[in-house]
Design a protein around this motif. Structure first.
Motif, PDB file in Angstrom:
ATOM      1  N   ALA A   1      35.779 -16.344  -4.174  1.00 41.92           N
ATOM      2  CA  ALA A   1      35.617 -15.950  -5.572  1.00 41.92           C
ATOM      3  C   ALA A   1      34.140 -15.793  -5.892  1.00 41.92           C
ATOM      4  N   PHE A   2      33.813 -14.749  -6.636  1.00 44.15           N
ATOM      5  CA  PHE A   2      32.442 -14.508  -7.053  1.00 44.15           C
ATOM      6  C   PHE A   2      32.236 -15.108  -8.442  1.00 44.15           C
ATOM      7  N   THR A   3      31.135 -15.816  -8.625  1.00 48.37           N
ATOM      8  CA  THR A   3      30.790 -16.345  -9.936  1.00 48.37           C
ATOM      9  C   THR A   3      29.955 -15.311 -10.682  1.00 48.37           C
TER      10      THR A   3
ATOM     11  N   PRO B   1      25.809 -10.624  -7.581  1.00 46.66           N
ATOM     12  CA  PRO B   1      25.371  -9.312  -8.062  1.00 46.66           C
ATOM     13  C   PRO B   1      26.524  -8.400  -8.482  1.00 46.66           C
ATOM     14  N   GLN B   2      27.643  -8.465  -7.749  1.00 49.44           N
ATOM     15  CA  GLN B   2      28.789  -7.617  -8.081  1.00 49.44           C
ATOM     16  C   GLN B   2      29.343  -7.997  -9.460  1.00 49.44           C
ATOM     17  N   ALA B   3      29.423  -9.291  -9.735  1.00 53.13           N
ATOM     18  CA  ALA B   3      29.905  -9.763 -11.034  1.00 53.13           C
ATOM     19  C   ALA B   3      28.908  -9.396 -12.125  1.00 53.13           C
ATOM     20  N   GLN B   4      27.615  -9.481 -11.822  1.00 54.98           N
ATOM     21  CA  GLN B   4      26.595  -9.110 -12.804  1.00 54.98           C
ATOM     22  C   GLN B   4      26.712  -7.634 -13.171  1.00 54.98           C
ATOM     23  N   LEU B   5      26.958  -6.784 -12.174  1.00 56.15           N
ATOM     24  CA  LEU B   5      27.126  -5.356 -12.437  1.00 56.15           C
ATOM     25  C   LEU B   5      28.319  -5.129 -13.367  1.00 56.15           C
ATOM     26  N   LEU B   6      29.438  -5.772 -13.068  1.00 53.57           N
ATOM     27  CA  LEU B   6      30.623  -5.623 -13.922  1.00 53.57           C
ATOM     28  C   LEU B   6      30.369  -6.180 -15.320  1.00 53.57           C
ATOM     29  N   LYS B   7      29.682  -7.305 -15.394  1.00 56.46           N
ATOM     30  CA  LYS B   7      29.363  -7.906 -16.693  1.00 56.46           C
ATOM     31  C   LYS B   7      28.480  -6.963 -17.511  1.00 56.46           C
ATOM     32  N   ASP B   8      27.503  -6.333 -16.862  1.00 68.29           N
ATOM     33  CA  ASP B   8      26.629  -5.370 -17.555  1.00 68.29           C
ATOM     34  C   ASP B   8      27.414  -4.160 -18.068  1.00 68.29           C
TER      35      ASP B   8
ATOM     36  N   SER C   1      30.896  -2.309  -1.028  1.00 66.13           N
ATOM     37  CA  SER C   1      30.502  -3.032  -2.243  1.00 66.13           C
ATOM     38  C   SER C   1      30.148  -4.500  -1.994  1.00 66.13           C
ATOM     39  N   PHE C   2      30.271  -4.989  -0.752  1.00 61.27           N
ATOM     40  CA  PHE C   2      29.939  -6.389  -0.498  1.00 61.27           C
ATOM     41  C   PHE C   2      28.437  -6.621  -0.576  1.00 61.27           C
ATOM     42  N   ARG C   3      27.677  -5.789   0.096  1.00 57.96           N
ATOM     43  CA  ARG C   3      26.214  -5.920   0.043  1.00 57.96           C
ATOM     44  C   ARG C   3      25.699  -4.826  -0.875  1.00 57.96           C
ATOM     45  N   LEU C   4      25.136  -5.245  -2.001  1.00 63.66           N
ATOM     46  CA  LEU C   4      24.753  -4.255  -3.006  1.00 63.66           C
ATOM     47  C   LEU C   4      23.311  -3.810  -2.862  1.00 63.66           C
ATOM     48  N   ASP C   5      23.113  -2.688  -2.211  1.00 73.87           N
ATOM     49  CA  ASP C   5      21.842  -2.000  -2.284  1.00 73.87           C
ATOM     50  C   ASP C   5      22.041  -0.887  -3.313  1.00 73.87           C
ATOM     51  N   TYR C   6      21.056  -0.056  -3.524  1.00 70.82           N
ATOM     52  CA  TYR C   6      21.135   0.979  -4.554  1.00 70.82           C
ATOM     53  C   TYR C   6      22.346   1.891  -4.357  1.00 70.82           C
ATOM     54  N   TYR C   7      22.571   2.357  -3.135  1.00 72.97           N
ATOM     55  CA  TYR C   7      23.659   3.303  -2.884  1.00 72.97           C
ATOM     56  C   TYR C   7      25.032   2.633  -2.966  1.00 72.97           C
ATOM     57  N   SER C   8      25.124   1.389  -2.472  1.00 74.80           N
ATOM     58  CA  SER C   8      26.389   0.664  -2.572  1.00 74.80           C
ATOM     59  C   SER C   8      26.730   0.359  -4.027  1.00 74.80           C
ATOM     60  N   ALA C   9      25.707   0.051  -4.819  1.00 71.36           N
ATOM     61  CA  ALA C   9      25.942  -0.200  -6.248  1.00 71.36           C
ATOM     62  C   ALA C   9      26.447   1.066  -6.937  1.00 71.36           C
ATOM     63  N   LEU C  10      25.889   2.218  -6.568  1.00 68.51           N
ATOM     64  CA  LEU C  10      26.369   3.484  -7.142  1.00 68.51           C
ATOM     65  C   LEU C  10      27.813   3.756  -6.729  1.00 68.51           C
ATOM     66  N   GLU C  11      28.150   3.464  -5.465  1.00 74.08           N
ATOM     67  CA  GLU C  11      29.516   3.669  -5.006  1.00 74.08           C
ATOM     68  C   GLU C  11      30.489   2.735  -5.732  1.00 74.08           C
ATOM     69  N   MET C  12      30.069   1.490  -5.959  1.00 70.15           N
ATOM     70  CA  MET C  12      30.916   0.553  -6.696  1.00 70.15           C
ATOM     71  C   MET C  12      31.083   1.027  -8.137  1.00 70.15           C
ATOM     72  N   LEU C  13      30.002   1.508  -8.748  1.00 72.40           N
ATOM     73  CA  LEU C  13      30.068   2.015 -10.117  1.00 72.40           C
ATOM     74  C   LEU C  13      31.025   3.201 -10.206  1.00 72.40           C
ATOM     75  N   GLU C  14      30.984   4.101  -9.223  1.00 72.22           N
ATOM     76  CA  GLU C  14      31.912   5.243  -9.210  1.00 72.22           C
ATOM     77  C   GLU C  14      33.356   4.763  -9.101  1.00 72.22           C
ATOM     78  N   ALA C  15      33.594   3.740  -8.275  1.00 72.18           N
ATOM     79  CA  ALA C  15      34.959   3.206  -8.134  1.00 72.18           C
ATOM     80  C   ALA C  15      35.442   2.591  -9.440  1.00 72.18           C
ATOM     81  N   VAL C  16      34.552   1.895 -10.147  1.00 73.28           N
ATOM     82  CA  VAL C  16      34.914   1.302 -11.438  1.00 73.28           C
ATOM     83  C   VAL C  16      35.214   2.404 -12.445  1.00 73.28           C
ATOM     84  N   GLN C  17      34.425   3.465 -12.425  1.00 80.79           N
ATOM     85  CA  GLN C  17      34.643   4.575 -13.368  1.00 80.79           C
ATOM     86  C   GLN C  17      35.988   5.252 -13.131  1.00 80.79           C
ATOM     87  N   GLN C  18      36.454   5.275 -11.897  1.00 79.46           N
ATOM     88  CA  GLN C  18      37.728   5.918 -11.577  1.00 79.46           C
ATOM     89  C   GLN C  18      38.913   4.998 -11.808  1.00 79.46           C
TER      90      GLN C  18
END
Length: 176
Positions: free
Chosen positions: A23-25, A29-36, A114-131
């Motif tokens: 579980a991520f708290t 970083p992934q939770a922080q992105l979703l929280k933002d 999306s496990f290791r968030l660098d700039y490109y992985s964060a963009l890919e995770m953001l695209e997945a959330v948008q879809q």
């Protein structure tokens, strides 16, 4: 982005899910992105914390199989780094599959990167959330819920025979 109502649990499924979940708290970083983005991140209860085999971490809590559902308290689930094995574990392994977010169709899967968030992985995770689209459907009875589950989940990739049998057994158990 349509943010779901209620808290969201963010986690990974190591391997086939037989060893539980990570579980991520809010510190991850992934939770922080979703929280933002406006998501409310579900807290992991202290009662399920304890295994510190990964060391003293504040961003990830290891959940044993018997503590997965007690530790993932969100009404919605976001599975980080979800490959086909992780998706299969969530939908078929009883550690996960009987949880309300799974039976209610409130699980979203983020790409493996999306496990290791660098700039490109964060963009890919953001695209997945948008879809991602989470739809709440209310029905009049449990019987209607089972019919709806089978109807909605038998589109595209067919339900496995075990999914159909489990749905049928749960339906019969609910009427008794």
């Amino acid at each position: 982005i349509s943010v779901p109502k209620g808290a969201t649990s963010v986690f990974t499924v190591p391997g086939d899910g037989t060893k539980g979940a990570n579980a991520f708290t809010e510190e991850a970083p992934q939770a922080q992105l979703l929280k933002d983005l406006g998501f409310t991140i579900a807290a992991v209860p202290d009662s399920v914390k304890g295994d510190q085999s990964m060391g003293e971490r504040k961003d990830i809590v290891q959940l044993s199989p018997e503590n997965v559902q007690a530790g993932l308290t969100g009404e919605n689930w976001v599975v980080i780094a979800a490959d086909e094995t992780a998706k299969n574990a969530v939908t078929t392994n009883e550690t996960f599959s009987s949880a309300a977010p799974v039976t209610g169709g409130k699980v979203q899967y983020m790409p493996p990167s999306s496990f290791r968030l660098d700039y490109y992985s964060a963009l890919e995770m953001l695209e997945a959330v948008q879809q991602a689209v989470i739809v709440k459907i209310e029905v009049a009875s449990h019987a209607d819920a089972f019919v709806l589950f089978e109807s909605l989940n038998n589109r595209g990739m067919a339900l496995t025979p075990i999914d159909l049998i489990k749905n049928s057994l749960l339906k019969q158990a609910d009427t008794q």
